[in-house]
Design a protein around this motif. Sequence first.
Motif, PDB file in Angstrom:
ATOM      1  N   LYS A 158       0.826  -1.215   0.000  1.00 15.94           N
ATOM      2  CA  LYS A 158       0.000   0.000   0.000  1.00 15.94           C
ATOM      3  C   LYS A 158       0.861   1.267   0.000  1.00 15.94           C
ATOM      4  O   LYS A 158       0.373   2.338  -0.338  1.00 15.94           O
ATOM      5  CB  LYS A 158      -1.017  -0.011   1.132  1.00 15.94           C
ATOM      6  CG  LYS A 158      -0.471   0.112   2.519  1.00 15.94           C
ATOM      7  CD  LYS A 158      -1.597   0.154   3.546  1.00 15.94           C
ATOM      8  CE  LYS A 158      -1.009   0.151   4.944  1.00 15.94           C
ATOM      9  NZ  LYS A 158      -1.946  -0.383   5.906  1.00 15.94           N
ATOM     10  N   ARG A 159       2.140   1.123   0.347  1.00 15.93           N
ATOM     11  CA  ARG A 159       2.981   2.327   0.296  1.00 15.93           C
ATOM     12  C   ARG A 159       3.189   2.813  -1.142  1.00 15.93           C
ATOM     13  O   ARG A 159       3.585   3.945  -1.377  1.00 15.93           O
ATOM     14  CB  ARG A 159       4.327   2.089   0.991  1.00 15.93           C
ATOM     15  CG  ARG A 159       5.206   1.105   0.311  1.00 15.93           C
ATOM     16  CD  ARG A 159       6.462   0.791   1.121  1.00 15.93           C
ATOM     17  NE  ARG A 159       7.307  -0.161   0.433  1.00 15.93           N
ATOM     18  CZ  ARG A 159       8.224   0.177  -0.469  1.00 15.93           C
ATOM     19  NH1 ARG A 159       8.425   1.436  -0.758  1.00 15.93           N
ATOM     20  NH2 ARG A 159       8.945  -0.738  -1.069  1.00 15.93           N
ATOM     21  N   PHE A 164       7.143   8.587  -3.733  1.00 18.82           N
ATOM     22  CA  PHE A 164       7.537   9.373  -4.896  1.00 18.82           C
ATOM     23  C   PHE A 164       8.114   8.435  -5.953  1.00 18.82           C
ATOM     24  O   PHE A 164       8.734   7.430  -5.626  1.00 18.82           O
ATOM     25  CB  PHE A 164       8.599  10.412  -4.509  1.00 18.82           C
ATOM     26  CG  PHE A 164       8.033  11.548  -3.716  1.00 18.82           C
ATOM     27  CD1 PHE A 164       7.040  12.350  -4.259  1.00 18.82           C
ATOM     28  CD2 PHE A 164       8.479  11.809  -2.423  1.00 18.82           C
ATOM     29  CE1 PHE A 164       6.494  13.391  -3.526  1.00 18.82           C
ATOM     30  CE2 PHE A 164       7.936  12.854  -1.687  1.00 18.82           C
ATOM     31  CZ  PHE A 164       6.943  13.646  -2.248  1.00 18.82           C
ATOM     32  N   LYS A 165       7.925   8.824  -7.199  1.00 16.50           N
ATOM     33  CA  LYS A 165       8.470   8.008  -8.290  1.00 16.50           C
ATOM     34  C   LYS A 165       9.993   7.974  -8.179  1.00 16.50           C
ATOM     35  O   LYS A 165      10.626   8.980  -7.920  1.00 16.50           O
ATOM     36  CB  LYS A 165       8.094   8.628  -9.646  1.00 16.50           C
ATOM     37  CG  LYS A 165       6.619   8.486 -10.001  1.00 16.50           C
ATOM     38  CD  LYS A 165       6.337   9.099 -11.383  1.00 16.50           C
ATOM     39  CE  LYS A 165       4.982   8.702 -11.935  1.00 16.50           C
ATOM     40  NZ  LYS A 165       3.844   9.068 -11.154  1.00 16.50           N
ATOM     41  N   SER A 166      10.566   6.784  -8.378  1.00 23.70           N
ATOM     42  CA  SER A 166      12.026   6.661  -8.407  1.00 23.70           C
ATOM     43  C   SER A 166      12.352   5.364  -9.118  1.00 23.70           C
ATOM     44  O   SER A 166      11.499   4.478  -9.231  1.00 23.70           O
ATOM     45  CB  SER A 166      12.600   6.621  -6.984  1.00 23.70           C
ATOM     46  OG  SER A 166      12.231   5.386  -6.372  1.00 23.70           O
ATOM     47  N   GLN A 225       0.712   3.821  -9.350  1.00 21.63           N
ATOM     48  CA  GLN A 225       1.816   4.621  -9.896  1.00 21.63           C
ATOM     49  C   GLN A 225       1.688   4.818 -11.412  1.00 21.63           C
ATOM     50  O   GLN A 225       1.972   5.881 -11.933  1.00 21.63           O
ATOM     51  CB  GLN A 225       3.163   3.943  -9.576  1.00 21.63           C
ATOM     52  CG  GLN A 225       3.549   4.021  -8.111  1.00 21.63           C
ATOM     53  CD  GLN A 225       4.172   5.358  -7.733  1.00 21.63           C
ATOM     54  OE1 GLN A 225       4.593   6.122  -8.580  1.00 21.63           O
ATOM     55  NE2 GLN A 225       4.207   5.654  -6.448  1.00 21.63           N
ATOM     56  N   ASP A 226       1.290   3.763 -12.087  1.00 19.88           N
ATOM     57  CA  ASP A 226       1.169   3.813 -13.544  1.00 19.88           C
ATOM     58  C   ASP A 226       0.292   2.637 -13.945  1.00 19.88           C
ATOM     59  O   ASP A 226       0.094   1.719 -13.152  1.00 19.88           O
ATOM     60  CB  ASP A 226       2.572   3.694 -14.182  1.00 19.88           C
ATOM     61  CG  ASP A 226       2.578   4.299 -15.586  1.00 19.88           C
ATOM     62  OD1 ASP A 226       1.498   4.745 -16.024  1.00 19.88           O
ATOM     63  OD2 ASP A 226       3.637   4.328 -16.227  1.00 19.88           O
ATOM     64  N   LEU A 227      -0.200   2.645 -15.187  1.00 20.77           N
ATOM     65  CA  LEU A 227      -1.042   1.520 -15.618  1.00 20.77           C
ATOM     66  C   LEU A 227      -0.138   0.391 -16.091  1.00 20.77           C
ATOM     67  O   LEU A 227       0.509   0.506 -17.138  1.00 20.77           O
ATOM     68  CB  LEU A 227      -1.973   1.972 -16.752  1.00 20.77           C
ATOM     69  CG  LEU A 227      -2.876   0.903 -17.355  1.00 20.77           C
ATOM     70  CD1 LEU A 227      -3.740   0.251 -16.274  1.00 20.77           C
ATOM     71  CD2 LEU A 227      -3.769   1.481 -18.437  1.00 20.77           C
TER      72      LEU A 227
END
Length: 971
Positions: A158-159, A164-166, A225-227
């Motif tokens: 769930k985090r 943040f994106k990395s 985060q993204d599909l």
Amino acid sequence: MELSDANLQTLTEYLKKTLDPDPAIRRPAEKFLESVEGSQNYPLLLLTLLEKSQENVIKVCASVTFKNYIKRNWRIVEDEPNKICESDRIAIKANIVPLMLSSPEQIQKQLSDAISIIGREDFPQKWPDLLTEMVNRFQSGDFHVINGVLRTAHSLFKRYRHEFKSNELWTEIKLVLDAFALPLTNLFKATIELCSTHANDASALKVLFSSLILIAKLFYSLNFQDLPEFFEDNMETWMTNFHSLLTLDNKLLQTDDEEEAGLLELLKSQICDNAALYAQKYDEEFQPYLPRFVTAIWNLLVTTGQEVKYDLLVSNAIQFLASVCERPHYKHLFEDQNTLTSICEKVIVPNMEFRAADEEAFEDNSEEYIRRDLEGSDIDTRRRAACDLVRGLCKFFEGPVTGIFSGYVNSMLQEYAKNPSVNWKHKDAAIYLVTSLASKAQTQKHGITQANELVNLTEFFVNHIQPDLKSATVNEFPVLKADGIKYIMIFRNQVPKEQLLLSIPLLINHLQAESIVVHTYAAHALERLFTMRGTNNATLITAAEMAPFVEVLLTNLFKALTLPGSSENEYIMKAIMRSFSLLQESIIPYIPSVITQLTQKLLAVSKNPSKPHFNHYMFESICLSVRITCKANPEAVGSFEEALFLVFTEILQNDVQEFIPYVFQVMSLLLEMHKNEIPSSYMALFPHLLQPVLWERTGNIPPLVRLLQAYLERGASTIASAAADKIPGLLGVFQKLIASKANDHQGFYLLNSIIEHMPPESVDQYRKQIFILLFQRLQNSKTTKFIKSFLVFINLYCVRYGALALQEIFDSIQPKMFGMVLEKIIIPEIQKVSGQVEKKICAVGITKILTECPPMMDTEYTKLWIPLLQALIGLFELPEDDTIPDEEHFIDIEDTPGYQTAFSQLAFAGKKEHDPVGQMVNNPRIHLAQSLHKLSTACPGRVLSMLSTSLNAEALQYLQGYLQAASVSLL
């Protein structure tokens, strides 16, 4: 600790005692467990207990203790000892998953949380087989086990929703998707099939629906985060099944409970969230499915009742509509006037009503009501969701929506006017509609910053809000009183100042209301009004305007703390703090009674501190009392010490961990008020401040360093004469701090105070050792933060003891060391120093090296003279170099380190900026020019010839400017 029956027995007894309500039994047991938790095998003993103990209470207690132990100790902090030995770590990771899966649900939840804490640190690098071990259990067919795996996966993944994106994150998510997405999809399909097979078996459906809820949550986390390509390819499977679950209604899953959401509601709520995520983030790919979701969710909203158990479902469903109506290419779905009217009538207005359940919360669970209503944590309430939908619709349809609602507001107010005592809820809904429509942009700090013209806000205030607040009894219609006060709070920037001033006595009066919500809102509104800024950044409401109300304000605020349910009300305490801050010396006549009440409160809450914000504002208020009174009368410090020291002693003796850092800060403030001598009461405490156990807790470090600095500033000579045997202890603290990357700047603050204030002879014998320690740290781990602090320290040393003493001490450690420090550290790094005082110390120190250190003029060090001068002119004229090497970005820097202890957890215990070279040097550029003039007088021609042959033209130009400003020339 051995894994023996005797130890298991001891642990069982102590765990039992930690559940005892009597603090005399509970506290020692907690202390014992704290003292043994560093021992090897301790966590394994806990795991053995929760597996083998015969008593359920001990099993649960062991699981909670284990989870908290993992939470405190698993993370390995750089420069700090590893708190769990490697063999224990390996054993925990080997046993915890099977143990979690075979445990009853209550214990399973605790262990699942522990796995996710370990996973956050170790997965995937140090725990590569965790996923495989979990996925393999899907094949077991046992849904108790499967739900255990799903619960753990959910707490682990769930985090992804808020990280943040990395690159590291994407790599980890890809690894998880490769291993987890397909088995999860297969499990989803299989579970849905089982649901239709067991459609008439209530107990089987409960287990299966628990799984579906967790699967839907995992879907949300993995898609956030993204599909992912996998989910895009399998969208048909997921969305078709989600849609059919939304429309499903099985009588066996309906609950009789009106409060608690059932499994069906929880699942549908999560599906609304998932659909909203796709509608917002992946609208292009989701477009084919959107219309059927809009229809299903609309039908859901129109057919769902007003019971509390549906709140989460309804608010998530409304949030879905809100996220859809804001997107330009779904606009056509809402354009029809009938659709808008129907949404307003059937969804928004009914969900803004104040229900019996809200009334109950208002009266009996006020803390939760306030948290939801004031602090915006009402994300999952119907009212907040309806508000968001109103704002969303206003994006494209502001005119029609405003038109529909102004009709509603007027009719609601008319209904109220017919029979106020029966129809007060109509007025409540009208006020709520006005606030939700009017507040287009709102911030916690400034209230509303943009408003819609549904009503004239000032007229509405005068006609409909003020009459309620002016009524003779503060306890009648408490909900409308709370609405009125909230209106003032929200529209404080739109309502004219004269109306706000008229409201202040009304708000002060409502501090006496019996309703917790009403007196809390009154305190909060006053606190917000007192922070508003007018012209020139001064407070909008001045101390002079408040003069007539000072006594009644302070009386009512402190009285409010005695009302039932508000003895530790953080809003009231914050209002007390803000009142002190605004009123300043007007409060001095009331200080004796105020400080008595504050210390009594401090004593009472120190027995069991449970409200961190309340405690913080209480200490801030104590600091303000001290500051304001002692500014007018410095002698008053003694009476504060008399009032506070008894309580402080008790807090220190009982080791009330939450309060100790605050106590140190207040003591620093009091000690700094003394002009020359340290009172004996402080000297008695001095040896205790050096005890290593105090320095183990990171929260103690900044305030303790500041307190020791206060001791050194006020009584260095007393320490040197009466407590010389404590100097090694003081340096021991410095040695501990300097070894840690996180706290080295604190070590330098302490060292700088020792150098600046202690009589030179008292530290003579330790000086060389200090430098050796610093060089060892430089060799082992040189960070930008350390270099900046090191530069300030050596220049302060130079200012205090002279440039020659600095050169001699360096060269006594190792020949030519002084040259190396100049060449490798001072010249290349000086540009990194930040802060006015820090730069000034460095400038004066370098000027001394250039002009008061004979070896710089006639040894091999002479070649460094021009580069050093050039570096100094650079420090004056070039922008600060704030670059940090990549590998250092993770170091937690609490504040820019410099000469000052910047830690100021208590804003009103803040330390005054202290400039150790202030009296000696006013302008460091002019000081450089004068010092060079003096040097050139001593050796005529030398300085000029060095400058003309080697200094670059730009630097020379700046230097000529300094000489001109100082009206001196070089010979």
